[in-house]
Design a protein around this motif. Structure first.
Motif, PDB file in Angstrom:
ATOM      1  N   UNK A 193       0.834  -1.187   0.000  1.00 34.71           N
ATOM      2  CA  UNK A 193       0.000   0.000   0.000  1.00 34.71           C
ATOM      3  C   UNK A 193       0.876   1.247   0.000  1.00 34.71           C
ATOM      4  N   UNK A 194       0.541   2.194  -0.850  1.00 35.23           N
ATOM      5  CA  UNK A 194       1.328   3.418  -0.958  1.00 35.23           C
ATOM      6  C   UNK A 194       1.079   4.312   0.243  1.00 35.23           C
ATOM      7  N   UNK A 195       2.141   4.875   0.767  1.00 34.32           N
ATOM      8  CA  UNK A 195       2.039   5.857   1.847  1.00 34.32           C
ATOM      9  C   UNK A 195       2.712   7.153   1.425  1.00 34.32           C
ATOM     10  N   UNK A 196       2.140   8.251   1.894  1.00 35.16           N
ATOM     11  CA  UNK A 196       2.783   9.555   1.757  1.00 35.16           C
ATOM     12  C   UNK A 196       3.444   9.877   3.090  1.00 35.16           C
ATOM     13  N   UNK A 197       4.710  10.264   3.046  1.00 38.38           N
ATOM     14  CA  UNK A 197       5.470  10.506   4.265  1.00 38.38           C
ATOM     15  C   UNK A 197       5.922  11.959   4.287  1.00 38.38           C
ATOM     16  N   UNK A 198       5.450  12.688   5.291  1.00 32.99           N
ATOM     17  CA  UNK A 198       5.813  14.094   5.445  1.00 32.99           C
ATOM     18  C   UNK A 198       6.996  14.235   6.392  1.00 32.99           C
ATOM     19  N   UNK A 199       7.723  15.324   6.230  1.00 36.31           N
ATOM     20  CA  UNK A 199       8.794  15.683   7.155  1.00 36.31           C
ATOM     21  C   UNK A 199       8.977  17.187   7.124  1.00 36.31           C
ATOM     22  N   UNK A 258      -2.767  20.315   3.022  1.00 33.81           N
ATOM     23  CA  UNK A 258      -3.900  20.748   3.811  1.00 33.81           C
ATOM     24  C   UNK A 258      -3.408  20.918   5.243  1.00 33.81           C
ATOM     25  N   UNK A 259      -4.208  21.594   6.053  1.00 33.41           N
ATOM     26  CA  UNK A 259      -3.862  21.707   7.468  1.00 33.41           C
ATOM     27  C   UNK A 259      -5.127  21.676   8.312  1.00 33.41           C
ATOM     28  N   UNK A 297      -1.672  20.826  12.231  1.00 28.81           N
ATOM     29  CA  UNK A 297      -1.094  19.630  11.638  1.00 28.81           C
ATOM     30  C   UNK A 297      -1.237  19.763  10.123  1.00 28.81           C
ATOM     31  N   UNK A 298      -0.133  19.613   9.416  1.00 27.13           N
ATOM     32  CA  UNK A 298      -0.114  19.759   7.965  1.00 27.13           C
ATOM     33  C   UNK A 298      -0.085  18.370   7.319  1.00 27.13           C
ATOM     34  N   UNK A 299      -0.997  18.178   6.357  1.00 29.35           N
ATOM     35  CA  UNK A 299      -1.147  16.893   5.691  1.00 29.35           C
ATOM     36  C   UNK A 299      -0.819  17.016   4.209  1.00 29.35           C
ATOM     37  N   UNK A 300      -0.055  16.072   3.720  1.00 34.80           N
ATOM     38  CA  UNK A 300       0.234  15.965   2.305  1.00 34.80           C
ATOM     39  C   UNK A 300      -0.911  15.209   1.626  1.00 34.80           C
ATOM     40  N   UNK A 352       0.508  13.325   8.539  1.00 35.18           N
ATOM     41  CA  UNK A 352       0.511  14.649   9.127  1.00 35.18           C
ATOM     42  C   UNK A 352       1.795  14.974   9.858  1.00 35.18           C
ATOM     43  N   UNK A 353       2.150  16.254   9.835  1.00 33.67           N
ATOM     44  CA  UNK A 353       3.316  16.739  10.575  1.00 33.67           C
ATOM     45  C   UNK A 353       2.924  18.024  11.293  1.00 33.67           C
ATOM     46  N   UNK A 354       3.311  18.132  12.547  1.00 35.87           N
ATOM     47  CA  UNK A 354       2.903  19.275  13.372  1.00 35.87           C
ATOM     48  C   UNK A 354       3.782  20.487  13.080  1.00 35.87           C
TER      49      UNK A 354
END
Length: 115
Positions: A1-7, A37-38, A92-95, A108-110
């Protein structure tokens, strides 16, 4: 399953800058939009910025002139350069990424803007 990973999230003082990055865990074919998005506490998730595969960008009015989105659709990566940060940017910011079949979200990343 594909995941989006934020940093790239963290704590920054008002007026400071942060750069968020997002990458897919494996290749996703034919993406036509990638964006950010946030969601702040007690508020609904809102669009911050989006970029199309044709490089068209769109920003929320609250971030225009301060944030810049960029992306590499061949590498399934998207970035958000955030300058002149304000306390109200705390969230929290979401890709996000979309193709004709599916919408993908990161975990999400804070981002906290505080003195």
């Amino acid at each position: 399953q594909v995941q989006l990973v934020e940093s790239g999230g963290g704590l920054v003082q008002p007026g400071g800058s942060l750069r968020l990055s997002c990458a897919a865990s494996r290749s996703i074919s034919r993406l036509y939009f990638m964006g950010w998005f946030r969601q702040a506490p007690g508020k609904q998730r809102e669009l911050v910025a989006v970029i199309s595969s044709g490089s068209t960008t769109n920003y929320a009015d609250s971030v225009k002139g301060r944030f810049t989105i960029s992306g590499d659709f061949a590498k399934n990566t998207v970035y958000l350069q955030m300058n002149s940060l304000k306390p109200e940017d705390t969230a929290v910011y979401y890709c996000n990424a979309k193709n004709s079949l599916q919408t993908y979200w990161g975990q999400g990343t804070q981002v906290t803007v505080s003195s």
